[in-house]
Design a protein around this motif. Sequence first.
Motif, PDB file in Angstrom:
ATOM      1  N   GLN A  27      -4.885  -6.778   1.807  1.00  0.00           N
ATOM      2  CA  GLN A  27      -4.070  -6.990   0.618  1.00  0.00           C
ATOM      3  C   GLN A  27      -4.168  -5.795  -0.327  1.00  0.00           C
ATOM      4  O   GLN A  27      -3.183  -5.419  -0.970  1.00  0.00           O
ATOM      5  CB  GLN A  27      -4.508  -8.264  -0.094  1.00  0.00           C
ATOM      6  N   ALA A  28      -5.326  -5.170  -0.397  1.00  0.00           N
ATOM      7  CA  ALA A  28      -5.483  -3.989  -1.247  1.00  0.00           C
ATOM      8  C   ALA A  28      -4.585  -2.852  -0.754  1.00  0.00           C
ATOM      9  O   ALA A  28      -3.912  -2.182  -1.553  1.00  0.00           O
ATOM     10  CB  ALA A  28      -6.936  -3.545  -1.261  1.00  0.00           C
ATOM     11  N   VAL A  29      -4.572  -2.645   0.547  1.00  0.00           N
ATOM     12  CA  VAL A  29      -3.704  -1.597   1.104  1.00  0.00           C
ATOM     13  C   VAL A  29      -2.243  -1.943   0.857  1.00  0.00           C
ATOM     14  O   VAL A  29      -1.435  -1.071   0.498  1.00  0.00           O
ATOM     15  CB  VAL A  29      -3.971  -1.436   2.614  1.00  0.00           C
ATOM     16  N   ARG A  30      -1.898  -3.224   1.009  1.00  0.00           N
ATOM     17  CA  ARG A  30      -0.518  -3.640   0.786  1.00  0.00           C
ATOM     18  C   ARG A  30      -0.118  -3.427  -0.669  1.00  0.00           C
ATOM     19  O   ARG A  30       1.032  -3.061  -0.968  1.00  0.00           O
ATOM     20  CB  ARG A  30      -0.369  -5.113   1.196  1.00  0.00           C
ATOM     21  N   THR A  31      -1.070  -3.625  -1.580  1.00  0.00           N
ATOM     22  CA  THR A  31      -0.790  -3.394  -2.993  1.00  0.00           C
ATOM     23  C   THR A  31      -0.472  -1.925  -3.253  1.00  0.00           C
ATOM     24  O   THR A  31       0.467  -1.592  -3.979  1.00  0.00           O
ATOM     25  CB  THR A  31      -1.992  -3.838  -3.848  1.00  0.00           C
ATOM     26  N   LEU A  32      -1.261  -1.033  -2.660  1.00  0.00           N
ATOM     27  CA  LEU A  32      -0.961   0.403  -2.793  1.00  0.00           C
ATOM     28  C   LEU A  32       0.425   0.721  -2.248  1.00  0.00           C
ATOM     29  O   LEU A  32       1.187   1.501  -2.832  1.00  0.00           O
ATOM     30  CB  LEU A  32      -2.012   1.222  -2.042  1.00  0.00           C
ATOM     31  N   LEU A  33       0.741   0.109  -1.126  1.00  0.00           N
ATOM     32  CA  LEU A  33       2.022   0.379  -0.463  1.00  0.00           C
ATOM     33  C   LEU A  33       3.184  -0.031  -1.350  1.00  0.00           C
ATOM     34  O   LEU A  33       4.182   0.690  -1.484  1.00  0.00           O
ATOM     35  CB  LEU A  33       2.058  -0.388   0.862  1.00  0.00           C
ATOM     36  N   HIS A  34       3.058  -1.192  -1.993  1.00  0.00           N
ATOM     37  CA  HIS A  34       4.150  -1.699  -2.824  1.00  0.00           C
ATOM     38  C   HIS A  34       4.174  -1.068  -4.209  1.00  0.00           C
ATOM     39  O   HIS A  34       5.098  -1.325  -4.979  1.00  0.00           O
ATOM     40  CB  HIS A  34       4.035  -3.218  -2.957  1.00  0.00           C
ATOM     41  N   ALA A  35       3.156  -0.260  -4.511  1.00  0.00           N
ATOM     42  CA  ALA A  35       3.096   0.410  -5.815  1.00  0.00           C
ATOM     43  C   ALA A  35       3.442   1.889  -5.685  1.00  0.00           C
ATOM     44  O   ALA A  35       3.003   2.703  -6.510  1.00  0.00           O
ATOM     45  CB  ALA A  35       1.712   0.234  -6.424  1.00  0.00           C
ATOM     46  N   ASP A  36       4.215   2.242  -4.670  1.00  0.00           N
ATOM     47  CA  ASP A  36       4.643   3.630  -4.440  1.00  0.00           C
ATOM     48  C   ASP A  36       3.463   4.568  -4.234  1.00  0.00           C
ATOM     49  O   ASP A  36       3.512   5.745  -4.591  1.00  0.00           O
ATOM     50  CB  ASP A  36       5.500   4.140  -5.607  1.00  0.00           C
ATOM     51  N   GLN A  37       2.400   4.037  -3.635  1.00  0.00           N
ATOM     52  CA  GLN A  37       1.230   4.850  -3.304  1.00  0.00           C
ATOM     53  C   GLN A  37       1.079   4.899  -1.781  1.00  0.00           C
ATOM     54  O   GLN A  37      -0.009   4.685  -1.244  1.00  0.00           O
ATOM     55  CB  GLN A  37      -0.026   4.255  -3.943  1.00  0.00           C
ATOM     56  N   ALA A  38       2.188   5.172  -1.105  1.00  0.00           N
ATOM     57  CA  ALA A  38       2.172   5.139   0.359  1.00  0.00           C
ATOM     58  C   ALA A  38       1.222   6.171   0.949  1.00  0.00           C
ATOM     59  O   ALA A  38       0.599   5.922   1.982  1.00  0.00           O
ATOM     60  CB  ALA A  38       3.580   5.368   0.904  1.00  0.00           C
ATOM     61  N   ASP A  39       1.111   7.326   0.297  1.00  0.00           N
ATOM     62  CA  ASP A  39       0.200   8.347   0.816  1.00  0.00           C
ATOM     63  C   ASP A  39      -1.240   7.869   0.771  1.00  0.00           C
ATOM     64  O   ASP A  39      -1.998   8.062   1.723  1.00  0.00           O
ATOM     65  CB  ASP A  39       0.369   9.657   0.044  1.00  0.00           C
ATOM     66  N   ARG A  40      -1.634   7.185  -0.337  1.00  0.00           N
ATOM     67  CA  ARG A  40      -2.984   6.650  -0.425  1.00  0.00           C
ATOM     68  C   ARG A  40      -3.177   5.494   0.557  1.00  0.00           C
ATOM     69  O   ARG A  40      -4.223   5.351   1.171  1.00  0.00           O
ATOM     70  CB  ARG A  40      -3.266   6.150  -1.853  1.00  0.00           C
ATOM     71  N   ALA A  41      -2.152   4.678   0.691  1.00  0.00           N
ATOM     72  CA  ALA A  41      -2.231   3.564   1.641  1.00  0.00           C
ATOM     73  C   ALA A  41      -2.441   4.085   3.055  1.00  0.00           C
ATOM     74  O   ALA A  41      -3.218   3.530   3.832  1.00  0.00           O
ATOM     75  CB  ALA A  41      -0.960   2.720   1.570  1.00  0.00           C
ATOM     76  N   ALA A  42      -1.754   5.170   3.400  1.00  0.00           N
ATOM     77  CA  ALA A  42      -1.893   5.746   4.744  1.00  0.00           C
ATOM     78  C   ALA A  42      -3.318   6.236   4.978  1.00  0.00           C
ATOM     79  O   ALA A  42      -3.883   6.041   6.062  1.00  0.00           O
ATOM     80  CB  ALA A  42      -0.898   6.894   4.921  1.00  0.00           C
ATOM     81  N   VAL A  43      -3.903   6.864   3.970  1.00  0.00           N
ATOM     82  CA  VAL A  43      -5.274   7.370   4.106  1.00  0.00           C
ATOM     83  C   VAL A  43      -6.234   6.213   4.365  1.00  0.00           C
ATOM     84  O   VAL A  43      -7.087   6.269   5.264  1.00  0.00           O
ATOM     85  CB  VAL A  43      -5.684   8.145   2.838  1.00  0.00           C
ATOM     86  N   TRP A  44      -6.088   5.133   3.598  1.00  0.00           N
ATOM     87  CA  TRP A  44      -6.999   4.002   3.764  1.00  0.00           C
ATOM     88  C   TRP A  44      -6.770   3.264   5.078  1.00  0.00           C
ATOM     89  O   TRP A  44      -7.725   2.790   5.698  1.00  0.00           O
ATOM     90  CB  TRP A  44      -6.869   3.050   2.579  1.00  0.00           C
ATOM     91  N   CYS A  45      -5.515   3.172   5.490  1.00  0.00           N
ATOM     92  CA  CYS A  45      -5.235   2.537   6.784  1.00  0.00           C
ATOM     93  C   CYS A  45      -5.912   3.298   7.915  1.00  0.00           C
ATOM     94  O   CYS A  45      -6.470   2.703   8.843  1.00  0.00           O
ATOM     95  CB  CYS A  45      -3.728   2.484   7.041  1.00  0.00           C
ATOM     96  N   GLN A  46      -5.840   4.613   7.830  1.00  0.00           N
ATOM     97  CA  GLN A  46      -6.453   5.448   8.861  1.00  0.00           C
ATOM     98  C   GLN A  46      -7.965   5.225   8.908  1.00  0.00           C
ATOM     99  O   GLN A  46      -8.561   5.098   9.978  1.00  0.00           O
ATOM    100  CB  GLN A  46      -6.133   6.909   8.588  1.00  0.00           C
ATOM    101  N   LYS A  47      -8.586   5.143   7.724  1.00  0.00           N
ATOM    102  CA  LYS A  47     -10.032   4.935   7.668  1.00  0.00           C
ATOM    103  C   LYS A  47     -10.421   3.558   8.198  1.00  0.00           C
ATOM    104  O   LYS A  47     -11.389   3.409   8.953  1.00  0.00           O
ATOM    105  CB  LYS A  47     -10.520   5.098   6.231  1.00  0.00           C
ATOM    106  N   LEU A  48      -9.668   2.544   7.799  1.00  0.00           N
ATOM    107  CA  LEU A  48      -9.999   1.183   8.214  1.00  0.00           C
ATOM    108  C   LEU A  48      -9.709   0.963   9.689  1.00  0.00           C
ATOM    109  O   LEU A  48     -10.485   0.301  10.395  1.00  0.00           O
ATOM    110  CB  LEU A  48      -9.208   0.181   7.367  1.00  0.00           C
ATOM    111  N   GLN A  49      -8.610   1.533  10.168  1.00  0.00           N
ATOM    112  CA  GLN A  49      -8.285   1.359  11.587  1.00  0.00           C
ATOM    113  C   GLN A  49      -9.312   2.043  12.475  1.00  0.00           C
ATOM    114  O   GLN A  49      -9.574   1.589  13.594  1.00  0.00           O
ATOM    115  CB  GLN A  49      -6.880   1.902  11.872  1.00  0.00           C
ATOM    116  N   ALA A  50      -9.907   3.120  11.978  1.00  0.00           N
ATOM    117  CA  ALA A  50     -10.933   3.817  12.759  1.00  0.00           C
ATOM    118  C   ALA A  50     -12.156   2.937  12.994  1.00  0.00           C
ATOM    119  O   ALA A  50     -12.949   3.198  13.893  1.00  0.00           O
ATOM    120  CB  ALA A  50     -11.347   5.105  12.042  1.00  0.00           C
TER     121      ALA A  50
END
Length: 906
Positions: free
Chosen positions: A542-565
């Motif tokens: 939900q935190a990543v989704r919040t970044l995504l919906h707040a026009d912070q897609a670049d930050r969301a991508a960074v966190w997704c990459q870290k979490l998916q790893a």
Amino acid sequence: MVFWHQDDAFARLDMMLKACESGGAGVALVEGPAGCGKSELVQEFAELALRGGVTVLRAAGTPGEQGVEHAVLRRLVAGLPPGTLPRDGAVPSVHAFEEALRELAGRGTVMVCVDDLHHADASSLDHLLHLARSLRGVPLLLVLAQSPGQGAAETSRARTEFLRHPGFGWIRLGCLDLGATAEILARHTGAPVSDTFAAHLHRITGGNPLLLKALLTEYPVPVRGARRWPAPLPGGPFAEAVAVCLRRSGTEARLLAAAIAVLGEDATAGLARGLAGMTLHAARGALSVLDGTGLTDGYRLRHPAAAATVLDDTDPAERARLHWQAARVLHDGQARAGVVAGHLLAAVDVPGSLEAAAGWAVPALREAARQALLDDDWSYAASCLGRARELCEEESLRLDIDLQLAAVTWRGNPAAAEAHLAVPLAAMREGTLAAAPAGLLARLLVSQGRIESAAETLERTAAPHTEGEQPPPVPREDPLRQLYALPPAGGRDQAAAAAPGRMRDCAALWAHPGGTGGELAAVERLLKATPLAHTTFDPLTQAVRTLLHADQADRAAVWCQKLQAQTDPVNTPGWYAAFGHLYAEALLRTGDLEGAAREAAAAVTAVAGRGSVFLFAPLAAEVLALTAMGRYDDAARRLELPVPTELFASVHAIGYLRARGHYYLATHRPQAAVGEFLDAGRLARRWNLDRPRFAPWRTDAAEALLQLGEHRQAERFVAEQLSMAEVRSARVHGISLRLRAAVGEPAQRPKVLGRAVEELRGSGDRLELARALADLGRSLQLVGEGTRAGMVTRRAWQLAADCGAGPLCEQILPGQTRVVPGSGSEDRAPVADASRLSESERRVAALAAYGYTNREISGKLYITMSTVEQHLTRAYKKLNITRRQELPMDLQMDLQAEEHESAKAG
């Protein structure tokens, strides 16, 4: 070849045979544990005697013929020379067989060999005893081989009778000692072997020659550089040798071995004896046989491969019964829940287990599941919970377990997690689900995207507060509180009073409309401080989704990459796909189409074939990326996947409908596209998810309506979206303004599109920025600003090319060579080194590269026209270019920072 440790036994037999040749009868009893070479010794000695002219009769007892009269005797008679006895099939009498042997002994020495005497039938034993008593003055040698401690009472009686014979000799075979093991190992390999290897092999085999020979068969020579001999192969020669030794060790030894194998490290004398149901005397005898065979060292099997073989060789029903009894005994002895659970998992279909499980088995399994989750072993936790549900007869407790299973199994199997909620959901609708589990059910439904069912759960299970009673105040804590916690079912807050309020609560957990500085800072704190675990997965997504919906897609991508790893497509495919889907969405919103398609495809692959509704979330992202890249055939193949009805009860349907609509729009089917977008809008409104940041279906529909020539209807949709609160989002506002320009007056379009470009520059969405720039270029051309239009159009084409959006490139500059980043097919001059520019020159050049006139740059940066011209002249010289159109697009990343500084200065 007889092992050298049997040389003494061989010599003893030879001595007894020579004594018989001198005129006296003898009885040689060869005893030893299974696998120690009794049969091999007797067989080889018999072959040697035959070559020396001795008449040899041979037979062996078999377990299946112990109850068949004269089974062994028949085999001995069959070996008599022709004419010795009538061959009419009748069993000879004791006296007839005796006379036949006397006649043979008159011609020379006779040797009668009976192997596995403990399996001989009683009538044959009587014949052998009679021969031993009556033929004491003839050259006859009875060679009998048996395993100690085995056989029926008749065998023990016969052994005692044989002991009375004056020519009796007892030949005892045993396991090898460490020195003998080292010697055999050296002979086998042809070279000296380290003491470490010898000790290791002796420890595994207990010195049993058969087990040692089996290991040496599997690995003829030690692996170079290894410190120990390789582990035995599953089902290989060693395992087969263990099975042979076990079967030849007797029923009681097999039963005790099975009990020891089931108990494993928890085995003790008392537990093993109790589990096997044996008396103390019987257990000691059985253990003596097992120790003598080398299979055990006390109440421990010497190697895991031996334990596995013992279990495999045990009847499945008996094995399950032993595991069940072990679970109960260990539970009563206060063993760890994980140990008890291991036995309960192995005890399948034990008669009476459901009745016996009440009060101890289910709690032990649930506790083991809890401990497994603390150790991050979700698979074992799911197994424990599944077994607990099988054994549980209490309905309310089974519902709790279903909810736990849904929470646990999402990590590995989203389809299973969805299925586990079916029974609790039905119980909720029947009114039999209590308030506490209903709250958990609602949270799980939300995490699966089933907003409507979650709201229904909260509504049906809400307990109204007493009239006149004031609801307790809601404390103002961390801004994330409203993100990650639903009001409990049965709670008394005012928002819980109506179904629409419930829907808002549930929708907020899926697509939070926030984006304020405080909330985003809290989201970043959460992501930085929270490790990925069973209890944190939902808050993190939900935190990543919040970044995504707040026009912070670049930050969301960074966190997704870290979490998916921290996940694995094999061991945790559900989590891997969840973060992969969010990663793909983030990359889509930054314009990285190739990356989005790649990540979405990987997420789809991770959960494909499992029947999960969630599958359609990453599938939608993949279709959007493929469509934007012009890979329509690939997108069509993805859309051929059968769509289950259940999808349209999940928020994933909204994304899927939008993706399908954009595919229809790109392939010239705008009417069908409008239908998909409107369906998505209907679902979004129904579930209180009508938020453009989450699903801008109105501008989707407007774009399709424009292709149909329905400008008035398109304008209505755009105006409606612009009037919504979420238009504060730079991305949503920019897209909305681009579509407003399309339905507005041509003369006003450059101004409106200029604002759209401004918004989209700050959103980070390069693809939407390219679309807005393309429209701006066309509008500038229409109003006669050809020079600026050319620069803007070139910038739009370069952005679209960098995104890999081939169709958009073709729309902007038909026939121009398409550039796909990373493909090695770039068709433009090398980018100049922008690092040589000063900060002031970089600011001016970046704005000029985006098509701003000198006057506009002057007003934007609060500098004179002359200063702008001077900065541009120096920038051209440093970049080795001659005109504005050649300015490198790499300056675009610097422009955002510059605009931010300009805004602060203003």
